[in-house]
Design a protein around this motif. Sequence first.
Motif, PDB file in Angstrom:
ATOM      1  N   SER A  25      -8.183   1.619  -1.338  1.00  0.00           N
ATOM      2  CA  SER A  25      -7.636   0.290  -1.599  1.00  0.00           C
ATOM      3  C   SER A  25      -8.398  -0.744  -0.785  1.00  0.00           C
ATOM      4  CB  SER A  25      -6.158   0.237  -1.231  1.00  0.00           C
ATOM      5  OG  SER A  25      -5.990   0.208   0.168  1.00  0.00           O
ATOM      6  N   HIS A  50       0.841  -1.196   0.000  1.00  0.00           N
ATOM      7  CA  HIS A  50       0.000   0.000   0.000  1.00  0.00           C
ATOM      8  C   HIS A  50       0.880   1.250   0.000  1.00  0.00           C
ATOM      9  CE1 HIS A  50      -2.632   3.139   1.659  1.00  0.00           C
ATOM     10  NE2 HIS A  50      -3.638   2.438   1.171  1.00  0.00           N
ATOM     11  N   LEU A  66      -5.190  -4.845  -3.829  1.00  0.00           N
ATOM     12  CA  LEU A  66      -3.780  -5.060  -3.495  1.00  0.00           C
ATOM     13  C   LEU A  66      -3.293  -6.407  -4.011  1.00  0.00           C
ATOM     14  CD1 LEU A  66      -3.726  -3.554   0.098  1.00  0.00           C
ATOM     15  CD2 LEU A  66      -2.556  -2.640  -1.904  1.00  0.00           C
TER      16      LEU A  66
END
Length: 72
Positions: free
Chosen positions: A51, A35, A56
Amino acid sequence: MAREITWNDSEEIGIQLQEKFPDLDPLTVRFTELHKYVTELEGFSDEPAKSNESKLEAIQMAWYDEYQDAQG
């Protein structure tokens, strides 16, 4: 100037991460680190809070594909 990228641009992010960290195996990177790496990329313009695990994971897999290609 780099084009703007968002969480949905997993392939482009994977390419950029491979260029920035050529010797780092993406599968060893925790999502918290990933991240941070993504939000620090030049051209990243999305909200950090947007996110999620699936985004991810898609980025990590795209990066891993690039990493595998670079390993030969």
